[in-house]
Design an enzyme around this catalytic site. Structure first.
Site, PDB file in Angstrom:
ATOM      1  N   ASN A  82       0.737  -1.151  -0.186  1.00 36.93           N
ATOM      2  CA  ASN A  82       0.062  -0.033   0.152  1.00 36.93           C
ATOM      3  C   ASN A  82       0.846   1.177   0.085  1.00 36.93           C
ATOM      4  O   ASN A  82       2.035   1.234   0.781  1.00 36.93           O
ATOM      5  CB  ASN A  82      -0.777  -0.001   1.236  1.00 36.93           C
ATOM      6  CG  ASN A  82      -2.051  -1.085   1.311  1.00 36.93           C
ATOM      7  OD1 ASN A  82      -2.917  -1.019   0.361  1.00 36.93           O
ATOM      8  ND2 ASN A  82      -1.750  -2.113   1.812  1.00 36.93           N
ATOM      9  N   GLU A 138     -11.271  -8.895  -1.727  1.00 39.82           N
ATOM     10  CA  GLU A 138     -11.058  -8.380  -0.349  1.00 39.82           C
ATOM     11  C   GLU A 138     -12.005  -8.985   0.435  1.00 39.82           C
ATOM     12  O   GLU A 138     -13.080  -9.013   0.374  1.00 39.82           O
ATOM     13  CB  GLU A 138     -10.533  -7.199  -0.046  1.00 39.82           C
ATOM     14  CG  GLU A 138      -9.231  -6.764  -0.934  1.00 39.82           C
ATOM     15  CD  GLU A 138      -8.675  -5.227  -0.384  1.00 39.82           C
ATOM     16  OE1 GLU A 138      -7.533  -5.599   0.184  1.00 39.82           O
ATOM     17  OE2 GLU A 138      -9.440  -4.552  -0.676  1.00 39.82           O
ATOM     18  N   GLU A 171      -0.496  -0.582  -4.436  1.00 36.67           N
ATOM     19  CA  GLU A 171      -1.666  -0.459  -3.900  1.00 36.67           C
ATOM     20  C   GLU A 171      -2.010   1.177  -3.629  1.00 36.67           C
ATOM     21  O   GLU A 171      -1.462   1.579  -2.710  1.00 36.67           O
ATOM     22  CB  GLU A 171      -2.243  -1.510  -3.026  1.00 36.67           C
ATOM     23  CG  GLU A 171      -2.400  -2.846  -3.335  1.00 36.67           C
ATOM     24  CD  GLU A 171      -3.061  -3.730  -2.234  1.00 36.67           C
ATOM     25  OE1 GLU A 171      -3.947  -3.225  -1.668  1.00 36.67           O
ATOM     26  OE2 GLU A 171      -2.747  -4.897  -2.236  1.00 36.67           O
TER      27      GLU A 171
END
Length: 583
Positions: free
Chosen positions: A415, A534, A447
């Site tokens: 991330n 997710e 991400e």
């Protein structure tokens, strides 16, 4: 500029200096009359001397402490000046000296047009002319023509000064809304900082949500009308002493003297109920010794966090984060921030094909700190770049351990904050770190949330495109929330779409959600995008994802985030158990 607005140049500091200087000048003029003229009655001389000394003392006080006064207090200052002159003029021993003292009314008139908006300024001027008429009435030789001439001179000087002040104030005003612009806001902030107590100043930065879409769909005229309406709401609903500014575009700022950050947040939340348009805000309360630049930076970071959280809300940086930031900085220097991994699997087979890196930090006294808390602190205090670098390096090292257990083709996703992406040299530093840690760039995925791309464009878009050119890939996280739109899929520089937990949770309970997922999978496949679901928590969700052909998934059903060594050990133990079972 709106006619009823106060000139932007009239800050408390400038008002104090101007009024103090004029009081001192008026007192000096009266003192000159006392010292040079012959008075028919000693009592009148003493009375005029007392008024002169009063004016001089008041002038000195304003020059020394006047900047601490609230803006509304200057109505009293100006009114008192009018009364002092009105009391002094009849005490003058001669007509010439009376007219000379009456000329000091011009100082008050200049203050009036400099300090106040049009309506209160007109009220003060009316009172001033009436007072001058009363003060000069009955004076020998002061005919109506003399009084009119004196009034004309005073009004002409006043009009000229007023025009110049308002012309100068145009540089501090936004032409569309009549609010202050960035220059005017900075001037007000500089003026208020020295006169506020620590913690007694709130600052907020506001953005209209999805304003670009209004301009694109309805035209710039509609966008301008929206901004004017929003400015009117802020002007109407906020306290009179609040400083409201438009920085440009859809960006606004509010300065709230006398309010803590928490009180400012509560006020803005109450204002939200009176606005039809959606908007986000970041609020910060000033802490001891903090500069205006630092206060603005913390409010800006809080606004950024509000946008990332989905917009339509206010976020507060209350100053306590500075202590946590110092602890985080020490933790980064000591290597105490870790990167845990959560496996990404093929739902049809359960085979681990990748892992997402998640930042974890255990504070020595507070214990585990929530990632959203310390990441927000990093965003606020400028630590997000070193935090991102530390997590990236740790993630690459952990991925090597996991790859040894699951195979060398493992994908690693990390991330990244929007602040990191737009920082100078981010692409080069990221690529260098991945290579130094020995992880293949073609198995590395960054991400970002869609809101990050939207909030940080075009710099973020350019950085992501340059990163993809090195062989790395990009995933859009939390797709399915906020401003997500199928129509934008062909414009996002992405290789993966990660469906939000909330989207995944409803696929087995809503036929429409199932149909939407099926359409998204088909469209993504046509665009060359891989979908990662997710938040998979039940076997039913995993089975439906496999049935619909969703290529990748992650969630507690498969594995919780954990240190890479623990995941690798668990994988090796599972493989050993399988071998034993086969034997």
């Amino acid at each position: 500029m709106r006619a009823w607005t106060t000139p932007a140049l009239a800050t408390p500091r400038v008002m104090a200096l101007t009024a103090g200087a004029f009081y001192a000048a008026g007192g000096t003029a009266a003192l000159a009359v006392v010292l040079s003229a012959t008075f028919p009655a000693p009592g009148r001389r003493s009375a005029l001397l007392a008024l002169a000394v009063t004016a001089l003392v008041c002038g000195a006080g304003l020059l020394r402490w006047g900047r601490r006064l609230r803006r509304s207090a200057f109505h009293v200052v100006v009114g008192a000046g009018t009364l002092l002159i009105t009391g002094a003029v009849p005490l003058a021993p001669t007509t010439a000296s009376a007219v000379a003292l009456a000329a000091v009314y011009a100082f008050v008139a200049i203050d009036v047009v400099f300090f106040f908006a049009t309506r209160p300024a007109a009220a003060h001027l009316t009172a001033l002319l009436l007072a001058a008429t009363v003060a000069l009435r009955g004076r020998e030789g002061v005919t109506p023509g003399v009084a009119v001439a004196l009034a004309v001179v005073c009004l002409v000087v006043t009009a000229a000064v007023g025009l110049l002040v308002r012309r100068a104030s145009d540089a501090h005003r936004d032409a569309l809304t009549g609010l202050r612009n960035r220059r005017g806001f900075d001037a007000a902030l500089d003026a208020v900082l020295p006169v506020t107590r620590d913690g007694d100043l709130g600052l907020a930065l506001l953005d209209v949500d999805h304003f670009k879409a209004v301009n694109d769909r309805q035209g710039h005229a509609a966008g301008d009308a929206l901004l004017e309406d929003f400015a009117d709401v802020l002007r109407r609903e906020l306290p009179a002493h609040a400083v409201v500014a438009r920085f440009g575009g859809d960006e606004f700022a509010v300065l709230l003297p006398g309010r803590t950050g928490t009180a400012a947040l509560e006020l803005l939340d109450s204002v939200r109920a009176h606005t039809a348009v959606g908007w986000s805000a970041g609020v910060a309360g000033r802490v001891s010794g903090e500069s205006g630049t630092d206060l603005l930076r913390r409010a800006d970071a809080a606004l950024y966090a509000a946008k990332l959280a989905g917009r339509g809300r206010c976020r507060l940086d209350d100053g306590d984060s500075l202590e946590l930031a110092a602890d985080l900085e020490r933790a980064l220097a000591a290597g105490d921030v870790e990167a845990w991994l959560q496996p990404v699997v093929e739902p049809a087979t359960g085979r681990v094909v990748g892992a997402e890196a998640l930042a974890r930090w255990t504070h020595p006294s507070r214990g585990p700190v929530r990632p959203d808390e310390f990441v927000a602190v990093a965003e606020t205090t400028g630590l997000v770049v070193p935090l991102g670098a530390a997590v990236l390096a740790a993630a690459c090292r952990g991925a090597h351990l996991l790859a040894a257990a699951h195979g060398p083709d493992l994908l690693l996703t990390v991330n990244v904050s929007g602040r990191e992406i737009v920082a100078d040299g981010w692409v080069e530093r990221t690529v260098a770190t991945v290579r130094e840690e020995g992880w293949p760039l073609d198995q590395f995925v960054v991400e970002v949330t869609e809101s990050v791309v939207d909030a940080s464009s075009p710099a973020a878009l350019d950085a992501l495109r340059r990163l993809r050119a090195t062989g790395a890939a990009v995933a859009i996280d939390d797709f399915g929330t906020g401003w997500s739109s199928f129509s934008r899929l062909d414009t996002l520089p992405a290789d993966y779409l990660k469906l939000d937990h909330a989207f995944t949770a409803a696929i087995t309970t809503s036929q429409r959600r199932t149909a939407l997922l099926q359409a998204l999978l088909s469209l993504s496949s046509s665009l060359g995008l891989l979908v990662v679901a997710e938040g998979v928590e039940t076997p039913e969700q995993a089975d439906l994802l496999a049935e619909l052909g969703c290529p990748l998934a992650q969630g507690y059903l498969f594995a919780r985030p954990a240190p890479a060594a623990d995941l690798a050990a668990a994988a090796q133990a599972g493989a050993a158990a399988c071998r034993t079972e086969r034997v």
